[in-house]
Design an enzyme around this catalytic site. Sequence first.
Site, PDB file in Angstrom:
ATOM      1  N   TRP A 147      -3.945  -1.680  -1.108  1.00  0.00           N
ATOM      2  CA  TRP A 147      -4.119  -2.997  -1.712  1.00  0.00           C
ATOM      3  C   TRP A 147      -4.635  -3.896  -0.609  1.00  0.00           C
ATOM      4  O   TRP A 147      -3.966  -4.103   0.400  1.00  0.00           O
ATOM      5  CB  TRP A 147      -2.798  -3.535  -2.273  1.00  0.00           C
ATOM      6  CG  TRP A 147      -2.971  -4.899  -2.862  1.00  0.00           C
ATOM      7  CD1 TRP A 147      -2.861  -6.094  -2.220  1.00  0.00           C
ATOM      8  CD2 TRP A 147      -3.343  -5.205  -4.205  1.00  0.00           C
ATOM      9  NE1 TRP A 147      -3.123  -7.120  -3.080  1.00  0.00           N
ATOM     10  CE2 TRP A 147      -3.427  -6.610  -4.301  1.00  0.00           C
ATOM     11  CE3 TRP A 147      -3.610  -4.445  -5.332  1.00  0.00           C
ATOM     12  CZ2 TRP A 147      -3.758  -7.262  -5.486  1.00  0.00           C
ATOM     13  CZ3 TRP A 147      -3.934  -5.096  -6.508  1.00  0.00           C
ATOM     14  CH2 TRP A 147      -4.007  -6.485  -6.573  1.00  0.00           C
ATOM     15  N   GLU A 157      18.793 -22.431  -9.092  1.00  0.00           N
ATOM     16  CA  GLU A 157      18.561 -20.987  -9.119  1.00  0.00           C
ATOM     17  C   GLU A 157      19.729 -20.232  -8.505  1.00  0.00           C
ATOM     18  O   GLU A 157      20.133 -19.182  -9.007  1.00  0.00           O
ATOM     19  CB  GLU A 157      17.260 -20.666  -8.374  1.00  0.00           C
ATOM     20  CG  GLU A 157      17.017 -19.199  -8.081  1.00  0.00           C
ATOM     21  CD  GLU A 157      16.836 -18.335  -9.327  1.00  0.00           C
ATOM     22  OE1 GLU A 157      16.822 -17.102  -9.180  1.00  0.00           O
ATOM     23  OE2 GLU A 157      16.722 -18.890 -10.449  1.00  0.00           O
ATOM     24  N   LYS A 178      21.951 -17.428 -10.452  1.00  0.00           N
ATOM     25  CA  LYS A 178      22.145 -16.060  -9.962  1.00  0.00           C
ATOM     26  C   LYS A 178      23.625 -15.707  -9.927  1.00  0.00           C
ATOM     27  O   LYS A 178      24.035 -14.620 -10.328  1.00  0.00           O
ATOM     28  CB  LYS A 178      21.548 -15.897  -8.556  1.00  0.00           C
ATOM     29  CG  LYS A 178      20.059 -15.761  -8.526  1.00  0.00           C
ATOM     30  CD  LYS A 178      19.619 -14.413  -9.082  1.00  0.00           C
ATOM     31  CE  LYS A 178      18.176 -14.476  -9.521  1.00  0.00           C
ATOM     32  NZ  LYS A 178      17.945 -15.237 -10.744  1.00  0.00           N
ATOM     33  N   HIS A 201      27.481 -39.648  -9.147  1.00  0.00           N
ATOM     34  CA  HIS A 201      27.204 -40.050 -10.527  1.00  0.00           C
ATOM     35  C   HIS A 201      27.903 -39.140 -11.530  1.00  0.00           C
ATOM     36  O   HIS A 201      27.496 -39.077 -12.693  1.00  0.00           O
ATOM     37  CB  HIS A 201      25.697 -40.070 -10.772  1.00  0.00           C
ATOM     38  CG  HIS A 201      24.980 -41.071  -9.936  1.00  0.00           C
ATOM     39  ND1 HIS A 201      24.851 -42.400 -10.289  1.00  0.00           N
ATOM     40  CD2 HIS A 201      24.380 -40.942  -8.716  1.00  0.00           C
ATOM     41  CE1 HIS A 201      24.193 -43.034  -9.342  1.00  0.00           C
ATOM     42  NE2 HIS A 201      23.899 -42.184  -8.376  1.00  0.00           N
ATOM     43  N   GLU A 203      25.022 -15.314 -13.465  1.00  0.00           N
ATOM     44  CA  GLU A 203      24.432 -14.163 -14.152  1.00  0.00           C
ATOM     45  C   GLU A 203      25.147 -12.861 -13.818  1.00  0.00           C
ATOM     46  O   GLU A 203      25.406 -12.041 -14.700  1.00  0.00           O
ATOM     47  CB  GLU A 203      22.957 -14.013 -13.759  1.00  0.00           C
ATOM     48  CG  GLU A 203      21.986 -14.903 -14.506  1.00  0.00           C
ATOM     49  CD  GLU A 203      20.562 -14.639 -14.076  1.00  0.00           C
ATOM     50  OE1 GLU A 203      19.684 -14.591 -14.953  1.00  0.00           O
ATOM     51  OE2 GLU A 203      20.306 -14.492 -12.863  1.00  0.00           O
ATOM     52  N   CYS A 259       0.836  -1.190   0.000  1.00  0.00           N
ATOM     53  CA  CYS A 259       0.000   0.000   0.000  1.00  0.00           C
ATOM     54  C   CYS A 259       0.878   1.249   0.000  1.00  0.00           C
ATOM     55  O   CYS A 259       2.076   1.185   0.209  1.00  0.00           O
ATOM     56  CB  CYS A 259      -0.908   0.006   1.213  1.00  0.00           C
ATOM     57  SG  CYS A 259      -1.825  -1.532   1.433  1.00  0.00           S
ATOM     58  N   ASN A 264       0.614  -0.573   6.139  1.00  0.00           N
ATOM     59  CA  ASN A 264       0.976  -1.402   4.994  1.00  0.00           C
ATOM     60  C   ASN A 264       1.566  -2.690   5.534  1.00  0.00           C
ATOM     61  O   ASN A 264       2.474  -2.651   6.367  1.00  0.00           O
ATOM     62  CB  ASN A 264       1.999  -0.658   4.125  1.00  0.00           C
ATOM     63  CG  ASN A 264       2.549  -1.514   3.012  1.00  0.00           C
ATOM     64  OD1 ASN A 264       1.947  -2.496   2.624  1.00  0.00           O
ATOM     65  ND2 ASN A 264       3.719  -1.139   2.505  1.00  0.00           N
ATOM     66  N   GLY A 265       1.069  -3.842   5.076  1.00  0.00           N
ATOM     67  CA  GLY A 265       1.641  -5.109   5.514  1.00  0.00           C
ATOM     68  C   GLY A 265       0.630  -5.981   6.232  1.00  0.00           C
ATOM     69  O   GLY A 265      -0.590  -5.796   6.118  1.00  0.00           O
ATOM     70  N   LYS A 271      16.298  -7.952 -19.482  1.00  0.00           N
ATOM     71  CA  LYS A 271      15.299  -8.262 -18.467  1.00  0.00           C
ATOM     72  C   LYS A 271      14.218  -9.175 -19.009  1.00  0.00           C
ATOM     73  O   LYS A 271      13.799 -10.116 -18.359  1.00  0.00           O
ATOM     74  CB  LYS A 271      14.672  -6.961 -17.943  1.00  0.00           C
ATOM     75  CG  LYS A 271      13.671  -7.175 -16.813  1.00  0.00           C
ATOM     76  CD  LYS A 271      14.334  -7.796 -15.606  1.00  0.00           C
ATOM     77  CE  LYS A 271      13.353  -8.081 -14.497  1.00  0.00           C
ATOM     78  NZ  LYS A 271      13.965  -8.883 -13.417  1.00  0.00           N
ATOM     79  N   ARG A 283       0.916   1.358  -6.043  1.00  0.00           N
ATOM     80  CA  ARG A 283       1.090   0.429  -4.932  1.00  0.00           C
ATOM     81  C   ARG A 283      -0.235  -0.164  -4.456  1.00  0.00           C
ATOM     82  O   ARG A 283      -0.245  -1.058  -3.617  1.00  0.00           O
ATOM     83  CB  ARG A 283       1.791   1.126  -3.765  1.00  0.00           C
ATOM     84  CG  ARG A 283       3.160   1.668  -4.113  1.00  0.00           C
ATOM     85  CD  ARG A 283       3.751   2.445  -2.955  1.00  0.00           C
ATOM     86  NE  ARG A 283       4.072   1.590  -1.844  1.00  0.00           N
ATOM     87  CZ  ARG A 283       5.234   0.962  -1.682  1.00  0.00           C
ATOM     88  NH1 ARG A 283       6.179   1.108  -2.595  1.00  0.00           N
ATOM     89  NH2 ARG A 283       5.455   0.208  -0.640  1.00  0.00           N
TER      90      ARG A 283
END
Length: 607
Positions: free
Chosen positions: A74, A478, A482, A501, A485, A2, A98-99, A602, A27
């Site tokens: 929100w 992942e 990262k 293996h 990248e 929010c 907010n939260g 992106k 937001r």
Amino acid sequence: MCGIVAASGASDLRDVLLTGLKRLEYRGYDSAGLSMQTEDGSISRWRVPGKVDGLEAVVGRSSTGITGIAHTRWATHGKPNESNAHPHRAGRVHLVHNGIIENYKILRGELLEAGRSFSSETDTEVVAHLLDQALESGQDPEDALLGVLDRLQGAFAFAAIIEGDCDVLLGARRGAPLIAARGGGAGFLASDIMAINGLVDEVIYLEEGDAVIVRSDRVKVFDASGNPVHRRHVPPPGSIALAEKGNHRHFMQKEIYEQPEVVGRTVSAYVDAVATQVLQRDGIDFSGVSRLLIVGCGTAYYAGQVAEYWFEDIAGLPVEVDIASEFRYRNPAFMPGDCAMFISQSGETADTLEAMRMCKAAGLTTIALVNTQHSSMARAADIVAPTLAGPEVGVASTKAFTCQLAALASLAVLAGVQRGHLDAEAEALRVAELLALPGLMIGALKSENQIEALAADLSHAPIVLYLGRREFFPLALEGALKLKEISYIHAEGYAAGELKHGPIALIEDDVAVVVIAPNDKLFTKTRSSIQEVLARGARVIAITDGAGAAELSEEVNSIVMMPEMAGAMTAPIVAAVSVQLLAYHVAVNKGTDADQPRNLAKSVTVE
């Protein structure tokens, strides 16, 4: 996620608050509201469902004040109607928030027993009542604020004003952004500098756990322990890009720190926190699905691989996960009852979009799990499942990934309910795990200093291997992605059981191995893999919890601590924070561009 803006001593207060809300409307726009206090101490409040334009229409042009708070929402707790819109009022206190307050049910029960009454379905109103209760008992604003913060659990930011105290703003942040600022003889609070840019001369970027009291002529900050502390006063940023970056060195770091907030926001779109139930979603019915196909590229593909464990464990739903660029060309054999889900941050990923079109042409029901709800994939899919990460600037995905995982975990719980694998009690436990995510991610962020110290040594490694089991295997993939990248170090992720293996041939002196090893039911087997690479000269960093650390402290070279977790389902989402921070700080140590790594874009919108 929010929007909050507050001011004390600002001229044209009405316009300051409304303009700030318009800048923050990205937001949230379920509802909007503001409260303004005049010199006689009285407070007027306006709230409307819908957008800020609707609020502006009901706040009279002549309305003014000297202190005020405003909010664009929100919805997380309660429907987006006027009674649930912020600011919330309890006695003398008006408050915007907010939260998520995780323990609000317990606190609400205590307040009801004390004779307090509530007018909304929100967790926010609990905070307003606690502050008013403390003030009513004779505490001053400072003691009231610090005392209430000690009782709150979750990830949140809030701002409040007090009837009769015409020059004070109370604020606090824990896992959600809030800044303080001064300029033109006024004091300000906001969830984003963009709300007040152009009005202020100096900005105070509050740190995690800070509380703040703002008056027109001064700002007083308290740290997470309640001790007065000085935070740097810096000039406001001179460009939009710098404003968005705040006091973080890179967008990637900022977006890592936004995760408690945006993951909480995503979870709130899928669960009813009041009823501790998963929300039914229009068009999604897993009860008759015989197989779920999940398709994505890069990080989105790894999110799908994590979700495979969840859907099969929680819902007994067979899952097949594919890389979009392979899926679209391998002439897949579809079966009756297949449903296909496509994961993309941008919703424009070329291979994923073409794979979706192929499935639609074959008559499959298609679900787009996307962060951009007006994207090509969202328009083409039968059903849209949103992730609510907000704009992600850094090329290496961070908050988009964890929001994808949060949405997928929520959908797995929904599948478990729809397929009869979860009764009401089990559903409530799973939802509680999801609601606890923001607070756990805040705990994971506390390891940043330790990770930064490890990164200096890791940046010299010729090769880094990542190991994990079950859902931590795709997280190892992942983590390796990262690192390669943004630091350009060769890194690979492997299932820990696959070491013997072939991959163990890579182990020699100075090879670094990062093992994601929470103390779960496979901990003993993961520990065996750790001992195998240690015996061959590897330097091992273990990402684990307290129980795992106690077992490994004499064996591995370094330990990154994860917070303790009541449930295992969300552990990969929490561990992702450590994996991201490790890659980020290695890149910073090497001097590479963490936000814009070489050769990458992106959004991959061409094949």
